[in-house]
Design a protein around this motif. Structure first.
Motif, PDB file in Angstrom:
ATOM      1  N   ASN A 101       0.856  -1.190   0.000  1.00  0.00           N
ATOM      2  CA  ASN A 101       0.000   0.000   0.000  1.00  0.00           C
ATOM      3  C   ASN A 101       0.891   1.240   0.000  1.00  0.00           C
ATOM      4  O   ASN A 101       2.090   1.159  -0.287  1.00  0.00           O
ATOM      5  N   ASN A 102       0.313   2.389   0.317  1.00  0.00           N
ATOM      6  CA  ASN A 102       1.068   3.642   0.248  1.00  0.00           C
ATOM      7  C   ASN A 102       2.181   3.739   1.290  1.00  0.00           C
ATOM      8  O   ASN A 102       3.112   4.526   1.138  1.00  0.00           O
ATOM      9  N   GLN A 103       2.083   2.946   2.371  1.00  0.00           N
ATOM     10  CA  GLN A 103       3.011   3.098   3.487  1.00  0.00           C
ATOM     11  C   GLN A 103       4.074   2.008   3.536  1.00  0.00           C
ATOM     12  O   GLN A 103       5.168   2.237   4.039  1.00  0.00           O
ATOM     13  N   TYR A 104       3.777   0.787   3.067  1.00  0.00           N
ATOM     14  CA  TYR A 104       4.744  -0.293   3.214  1.00  0.00           C
ATOM     15  C   TYR A 104       4.474  -1.377   2.167  1.00  0.00           C
ATOM     16  O   TYR A 104       3.434  -1.404   1.504  1.00  0.00           O
ATOM     17  N   SER A 105       5.441  -2.284   2.064  1.00  0.00           N
ATOM     18  CA  SER A 105       5.313  -3.476   1.229  1.00  0.00           C
ATOM     19  C   SER A 105       5.966  -4.626   1.986  1.00  0.00           C
ATOM     20  O   SER A 105       7.130  -4.525   2.408  1.00  0.00           O
ATOM     21  N   LYS A 106       5.207  -5.709   2.204  1.00  0.00           N
ATOM     22  CA  LYS A 106       5.759  -6.818   2.965  1.00  0.00           C
ATOM     23  C   LYS A 106       5.267  -8.142   2.396  1.00  0.00           C
ATOM     24  O   LYS A 106       4.284  -8.202   1.646  1.00  0.00           O
TER      25      LYS A 106
END
Length: 343
Positions: A42-47
Motif C-alpha cells: 500500500n502507500n506506506q509499506y510493502s511486505k
C-alpha cells in the motif's frame, strides 16, 4: 477515505484422499497442503509472508442396514485472509456505512464436526433424517464499530472462540388411505460471537433461531390436488439487550385438472411478522390456467398475480446493535394472456 492496496496470493497446493471400506463401514481421510506466498503493498509499506498450511479431514460412515445409515466427520482448516480482510482504509459499503479491513496478513483456524442419521429411503412410506453441525472459530474476524447518528464506521478485529451450532431434522410419512404425504421440519441454530461497539468492552452476542414447519401434499388420481403448510421462525438476539420475535409463513396451493387440455392452479400465501405493531400481516393470491389447443403446437395461458392487490410489503430484522424495518412497493394486481406456438 481512500485505498491503494495490492494483495497478491500465490498458492501451491497438494491434496490427497484415502478411503477404506470394511463390510458396512467406510472410513475416509483427506489432507490438503498449501504453501502460500502473500505480498501486501500500500502507500506506506510493502511486505511478504510465506505460511505453510495443513488441512486434514476424517469421516466415517456406517450402513447399519438398508434402512439405517449414520455418518460422522471432523475437519480442521486454516484459511488465508482475502483482499476484503487486509485493506487498511475505509470503503463505503452502504448508505452512510464505511468498513475498513484488518490491514495485515492473517490465517484463521477453524474446526468443524458433523453428525447425520437417516432412517428409511425416499421411496419408503416413512423417511426421516437428522443432521447436526458444530463449527468452532478458534480465531475469527469481527468488527469494532463507531455508531453515530449520521454514519457508521467499522474496522475488522480478530476475536477468539466464535461458534455456530445447527441441527435440522425432517420426517416424511405417506398416508396410503388418504393418498397424502405429511412432512415435518424442525431446526435450531445458535451462534455466539464477540464485537466492540463505541469503544466498549468486548460484547458477547448470542443469536438463537428455532424453525417449525408442517406440510401436507396430496397425490389423488382425480382432477383435484392440494398442497398446504406453515412455517414458524422464532428468533432471539441477546447481548446488552434482548429482542425476541416470531414470524410465520403459511401457504395453500390448489390444482385442478379439468381435462387433458385444460388445467387451473391457485397459489395463496400469508406472512405474519411478530414484532411489527401495525401492518404485520400480508396475503397474496396468484392464479394461472393453461389450455392446450393443439398438443405440442398451440397453447394458451392466463396468469393473474397479486389478486389481493397488496401494494406494500414490510420486513423486520434485528441485529446485535440495531432494529430495522424495510418497506417495499409492490406491483398492483395484474393479468396476462400469453400464447405459445411451436413449429
Amino acid at each position: 477515505f481512500s485505498n491503494q492496496t495490492t494483495y497478491t496470493v500465490n498458492d501451491l497446493y497438494v491434496s490427497g484422499k484415502y478411503t477404506l471400506k470394511i463390510k458396512s463401514l467406510q472410513f475416509a481421510s483427506s489432507v490438503n497442503l498449501h504453501q502460500y506466498v502473500n505480498k501486501l503493498t500500500n502507500n506506506q509499506y510493502s511486505k511478504q509472508q510465506t505460511p505453510f498450511v495443513i488441512n486434514p479431514r476424517f469421516s466415517a460412515k456406517w450402513e447399519i442396514n438398508n434402512k439405517n445409515t449414520t455418518q460422522i466427520s471432523y475437519s480442521h482448516n486454516t484459511n488465508n485472509a482475502d483482499i476484503l480482510n487486509v485493506f487498511d482504509g475505509y470503503v463505503a459499503t452502504s448508505f452512510r456505512s464505511f468498513n475498513k479491513g484488518y490491514g495485515d496478513f492473517k490465517q484463521l483456524h477453524t474446526s468443524s464436526y458433523n453428525f447425520s442419521y437417516q432412517l428409511g429411503n425416499w421411496i419408503d412410506r416413512f423417511f426421516a433424517n437428522i443432521n447436526t453441525f458444530y463449527f468452532k472459530n478458534h480465531d475469527a474476524f469481527s468488527s469494532q464499530s463507531i455508531l453515530n447518528q449520521n454514519y457508521i464506521l467499522s474496522n475488522q478485529i480478530v476475536v477468539n472462540n466464535n461458534s455456530l451450532f445447527s441441527t435440522n431434522s425432517q420426517l416424511n410419512y405417506y398416508f396410503k388411505k388418504l393418498s397424502s404425504n405429511l412432512k415435518v421440519n424442525l431446526g435450531y441454530n445458535k451462534s455466539t460471537f464477540q464485537n466492540i461497539i463505541n469503544n466498549s468492552d468486548y460484547r458477547e452476542v448470542t443469536a438463537d433461531n428455532y424453525t417449525y414447519g408442517l406440510e401436507v401434499r396430496s397425490s389423488f388420481n382425480g382432477f383435484f390436488n392440494f398442497h398446504f403448510g406453515s412455517t414458524w421462525r422464532q428468533n432471539s438476539v441477546k447481548t446488552t439487550f434482548k429482542n425476541e420475535y416470531t414470524n410465520t409463513n403459511s401457504f395453500l396451493d390448489l390444482s385442478f385438472t379439468i381435462s387433458s387440455k385444460l388445467n387451473f392452479n391457485l397459489q395463496t400465501e400469508r406472512y405474519y411478522f411478530g414484532n411489527l405493531a401495525t401492518n404485520n400481516t400480508y396475503y397474496f393470491l396468484n392464479a394461472n390456467a393453461t389450455y392446450t389447443v393443439y398438443k405440442d403446437k398451440l397453447t394458451l395461458r392466463f396468469t393473474g398475480n397479486n389478486l389481493t392487490n397488496t401494494t406494500t410489503f414490510t420486513n423486520y430484522s434485528v441485529s446485535d446493535f440495531s432494529v430495522s424495518t424495510t418497506q417495499y412497493k409492490l406491483l398492483p394486481a395484474y393479468y396476462m394472456l400469453s400464447c405459445e406456438f411451436r413449429f
